[in-house]
Design a protein around this motif. Structure first.
Motif, short mmCIF file in Angstrom:
data_model
loop_
_atom_site.label_atom_id
_atom_site.label_comp_id
_atom_site.label_asym_id
_atom_site.label_seq_id
_atom_site.Cartn_x
_atom_site.Cartn_y
_atom_site.Cartn_z
N PHE A 229 4.16 2.23 -3.77
CA PHE A 229 3.97 3.16 -2.66
C PHE A 229 3.70 4.57 -3.20
N ASP A 230 2.98 5.36 -2.40
CA ASP A 230 2.73 6.76 -2.76
C ASP A 230 3.59 7.70 -1.92
N HIS A 231 3.86 7.28 -0.66
CA HIS A 231 4.63 8.13 0.25
C HIS A 231 5.64 7.28 1.01
N CYS A 232 6.67 7.94 1.54
CA CYS A 232 7.72 7.20 2.25
C CYS A 232 8.36 8.09 3.31
N LEU A 233 9.08 7.43 4.22
CA LEU A 233 9.82 8.18 5.24
C LEU A 233 11.24 7.64 5.30
N PHE A 234 12.22 8.50 5.07
CA PHE A 234 13.63 8.23 5.29
C PHE A 234 13.90 8.49 6.77
N ALA A 235 14.66 7.60 7.42
CA ALA A 235 14.74 7.63 8.89
C ALA A 235 15.28 8.94 9.46
N HIS A 236 16.09 9.68 8.68
CA HIS A 236 16.65 10.92 9.22
C HIS A 236 16.08 12.17 8.55
N ALA A 237 14.95 12.01 7.89
CA ALA A 237 14.28 13.16 7.27
C ALA A 237 13.34 13.81 8.27
N ASP A 238 12.99 15.06 8.01
CA ASP A 238 12.07 15.73 8.92
C ASP A 238 10.65 15.80 8.37
N ARG A 239 10.40 15.09 7.26
CA ARG A 239 9.03 15.09 6.72
C ARG A 239 8.85 13.87 5.80
N ILE A 240 7.58 13.60 5.50
CA ILE A 240 7.21 12.53 4.56
C ILE A 240 7.55 12.99 3.13
N TRP A 241 8.08 12.09 2.33
CA TRP A 241 8.33 12.38 0.92
C TRP A 241 7.33 11.64 0.05
N SER A 242 7.01 12.22 -1.12
CA SER A 242 6.17 11.51 -2.09
C SER A 242 7.03 10.56 -2.90
N ARG A 243 6.36 9.61 -3.54
CA ARG A 243 7.07 8.67 -4.44
C ARG A 243 7.87 9.43 -5.50
N GLU A 244 7.21 10.45 -6.09
CA GLU A 244 7.85 11.19 -7.18
C GLU A 244 9.11 11.92 -6.68
N GLU A 245 9.02 12.50 -5.49
CA GLU A 245 10.20 13.20 -4.93
C GLU A 245 11.35 12.23 -4.72
N LEU A 246 11.05 11.09 -4.11
CA LEU A 246 12.12 10.14 -3.80
C LEU A 246 12.75 9.59 -5.07
N LEU A 247 11.90 9.05 -5.97
CA LEU A 247 12.46 8.43 -7.18
C LEU A 247 13.13 9.47 -8.08
N GLY A 248 12.55 10.66 -8.14
CA GLY A 248 13.16 11.74 -8.93
C GLY A 248 14.54 12.10 -8.40
N ASP A 249 14.64 12.20 -7.08
CA ASP A 249 15.92 12.54 -6.46
C ASP A 249 16.94 11.43 -6.70
N LEU A 250 16.55 10.18 -6.47
CA LEU A 250 17.51 9.08 -6.64
C LEU A 250 17.92 8.93 -8.11
N ARG A 251 16.94 9.07 -9.03
CA ARG A 251 17.29 8.97 -10.47
C ARG A 251 18.27 10.07 -10.87
N SER A 252 18.14 11.25 -10.25
CA SER A 252 19.02 12.36 -10.63
C SER A 252 20.48 12.08 -10.26
N HIS A 253 20.70 11.10 -9.38
CA HIS A 253 22.07 10.74 -8.99
C HIS A 253 22.64 9.57 -9.79
N LEU A 254 21.81 8.99 -10.66
CA LEU A 254 22.30 7.87 -11.49
C LEU A 254 23.18 8.41 -12.60
N ILE A 255 24.35 7.83 -12.74
CA ILE A 255 25.25 8.22 -13.83
C ILE A 255 25.17 7.13 -14.87
N SER A 256 24.70 7.48 -16.08
CA SER A 256 24.51 6.43 -17.09
C SER A 256 25.81 6.16 -17.87
#
Ligand SMILES: [Fe+2]
Ligand SMILES: [Fe+2]
Length: 256
Positions: A229-256
């Motif tokens: 996917f290139d773009h996505c929508l989280f159900a409670h967001a107020d705008r479309i997110w890009s793939r990079e924004e979503l994966l970057g944000d989720l990866r930043s919360h991973l604790i290795s």
């Protein structure tokens, strides 16, 4: 308000006042598919009014992302066939037995079957909660499925994830677009947290400070990385997110 994203996809925007999620809509040559059944009859009616104003057909299928009331309690009022995961269907069958008196609602809150946020949001959506009508989906999916709408398709993917174990996400490969529902969110029923019901607009900031369930987040991120996917929508967001924004944000919360 209904927004068009591309040739085949629209969404009704979310409304934080009663925690209404965004509702997705994918139109093919033969039929249309909606993402999430919404919070109530009024929510479904607003969605359909917007579709009809644009000459768009009502959905033949509505996929319910997960069992939480804001995504599922409109199911009794949608047009066509509803579907959800088998775990979501089981939970909605249980909730269909619930009574909507002030006492029963308070009892469920005390017993941990509801959370303070859900309790107050339902009261904001339903001035009279006795009209709440919970219904299980017509189809309880075991695993994933694909719907060919004519010129565009919807892959319904059973993904679980950090928000709830019964979660489905909806991928439209021809448009490289992903409806996430709440799948990328926190597990609100198992975390200890608080908020001021007089200020629902502060909620997303409060949620941002809560921890993720790490054991569920990592396989979920791995799974999303394999989706094209290139773009996505989280159900409670107020705008479309890009793939990079979503994966970057989720990866930043991973604790290795
Ligand atoms: Fe949810
Ligand atoms: Fe939600």
């Amino acid at each position: 308000m209904l927004h068009q994203i591309n040739e085949h996809i629209w969404f009704l925007e979310a409304d934080y006042r009663s925690d209404r999620p965004a509702l997705g809509y994918i139109r093919g040559e033969r039929m249309a598919f909606a993402v999430d059944a919404g919070a109530s009859r009024a929510h479904v009616e607003l969605f359909y009014k917007e579709l009809q104003m644009r000459g768009l057909p009502l959905p033949a299928f509505t996929g319910i992302s997960h069992y939480h009331w804001d995504h599922s309690y409109g199911a009794a009022f949608v047009h066509g066939v509803t579907l959800a995961s088998d775990r979501c269907a089981d939970q909605l069958r249980r909730e269909a037995e619930w009574h909507w008196t002030p006492e029963e609602m308070a009892n469920r809150l005390k017993a941990g079957q509801d959370i303070l946020f859900g309790y107050h949001s339902k009261l904001a959506e339903y001035p009279d909660p006795s009209v709440i009508r919970v219904t299980a989906p017509d189809i309880a999916l075991e695993g994933s499925a694909e719907f060919d709408l004519g010129g565009v398709s919807v892959q319904v993917i059973d993904c679980g994830g950090p928000h709830s174990d019964d979660h489905l996400i909806f991928f439209i490969p021809e448009e490289r677009f992903l409806f996430l529902g709440d799948a990328s969110g926190k597990e609100l029923f198992t975390l200890k947290w608080d908020y001021d019901p007089r200020h629902p607009e502060q909620l997303q900031d409060i949620l941002a400070g809560l921890p993720f369930n790490q054991a569920k987040l990592r396989p979920f991120v791995d799974r999303l990385e394999k989706l094209d996917f290139d773009h996505c929508l989280f159900a409670h967001a107020d705008r479309i997110w890009s793939r990079e924004e979503l994966l970057g944000d989720l990866r930043s919360h991973l604790i290795s």
